[in-house]
Design an enzyme around this catalytic site. Structure first.
Site, PDB file in Angstrom:
ATOM      1  N   GLU A  16      -4.167  -6.363  -3.648  1.00 53.10           N
ATOM      2  CA  GLU A  16      -4.875  -5.481  -4.601  1.00 53.10           C
ATOM      3  C   GLU A  16      -5.352  -4.090  -4.033  1.00 53.10           C
ATOM      4  O   GLU A  16      -4.850  -3.055  -4.471  1.00 53.10           O
ATOM      5  CB  GLU A  16      -6.301  -6.171  -5.035  1.00 53.10           C
ATOM      6  CG  GLU A  16      -6.225  -7.416  -5.477  1.00 53.10           C
ATOM      7  CD  GLU A  16      -5.132  -7.522  -6.740  1.00 53.10           C
ATOM      8  OE1 GLU A  16      -5.139  -6.649  -7.390  1.00 53.10           O
ATOM      9  OE2 GLU A  16      -4.384  -8.508  -7.086  1.00 53.10           O
ATOM     10  N   HIS A  30      -2.144  -1.937  -4.463  1.00 50.82           N
ATOM     11  CA  HIS A  30      -2.149  -1.169  -5.833  1.00 50.82           C
ATOM     12  C   HIS A  30      -2.955  -0.005  -5.792  1.00 50.82           C
ATOM     13  O   HIS A  30      -2.354   1.011  -6.342  1.00 50.82           O
ATOM     14  CB  HIS A  30      -2.876  -2.075  -6.948  1.00 50.82           C
ATOM     15  CG  HIS A  30      -1.947  -3.124  -7.355  1.00 50.82           C
ATOM     16  ND1 HIS A  30      -0.693  -2.945  -8.272  1.00 50.82           N
ATOM     17  CD2 HIS A  30      -2.084  -4.751  -7.548  1.00 50.82           C
ATOM     18  CE1 HIS A  30      -0.066  -4.162  -8.723  1.00 50.82           C
ATOM     19  NE2 HIS A  30      -1.223  -5.312  -8.300  1.00 50.82           N
TER      20      HIS A  30
HETATM   21 ZN   LIG Z   1      -0.668  -7.144  -8.493  1.00 51.54          ZN
END
Ligand SMILES: [Zn+2]
Length: 190
Positions: free
Chosen positions: A150, A153
């Protein structure tokens, strides 16, 4: 409210996102909507760029993974926690362990695919929680893996960046279909 998830191929998934402050408009509602979106899509993490916002915010639920494992797998995949459910704002990973491990990862923005990804077993991270309380913590195993995914990202990175070029060639057709909107998951995508 369930938010549409941004699919592979959209530029926002490749942007480095910006820090936010307490005054970010509708922050609590956004976080709540991200949780709803995550659960509707049956995922274990979701980052703001995946709901079309280029800001440093992501949520992680490794607790559900833990709860659905037997004791043997828990011992293998978890260390130091029994899974977490946490919001990370303006997060910065300050340390990656040299100890690595490979495991399959999927991504809500890259539906139907999952690939082997090498990650650090342990990371140190500084972040603010949803109430803007500052934390500096160490995570290992599956929880650290979901956090790294995450966090990436918010840096404009995808797990595909760690997949070897031969394997990438092999899945290229499917990636093209995702970016053209020809592969559609059960949850809403844009
Ligand atoms: Zn992802």
């Amino acid at each position: 409210m369930i938010l549409p998830v941004v699919a592979y191929g959209r530029g926002i998934l490749r942007q480095k996102s910006k820090d936010i402050d307490k005054d970010f408009p509708g922050l609590y509602e956004l976080i709540e909507n991200m949780w709803q979106t995550l659960y509707s899509a049956d995922g274990s993490g979701l980052a703001a760029p995946q709901v079309n916002l280029s800001v440093k915010l992501f949520i992680v639920d490794s607790k559900e993974i833990y709860d659905n494992m037997d004791d043997e797998d828990r011992l293998e995949f978890f260390s130091g926690d029994e899974g977490i459910k946490e919001t990370f704002i303006n997060a910065k990973i300050t340390e990656y362990s040299d100890e690595k491990w490979i495991e399959k990862e999927g991504c809500l923005s890259i539906p139907t695919l999952s690939e082997d990804v090498e990650r650090s077993w342990t990371i140190c991270i500084e972040y603010l929680d949803k109430d803007f309380v500052k934390h500096s913590k160490t995570f290992s195993g599956m929880t650290a893996r979901v956090i790294q995914h995450e966090f990436d990202h918010t840096e404009g990175k995808l797990y595909l960046d760690y997949v070897n070029s031969l394997r990438k060639k092999f899945i290229n057709g499917k990636l093209l279909k995702i970016s053209k909107g020809q592969i559609k998951p059960k949850y809403k995508m844009q």
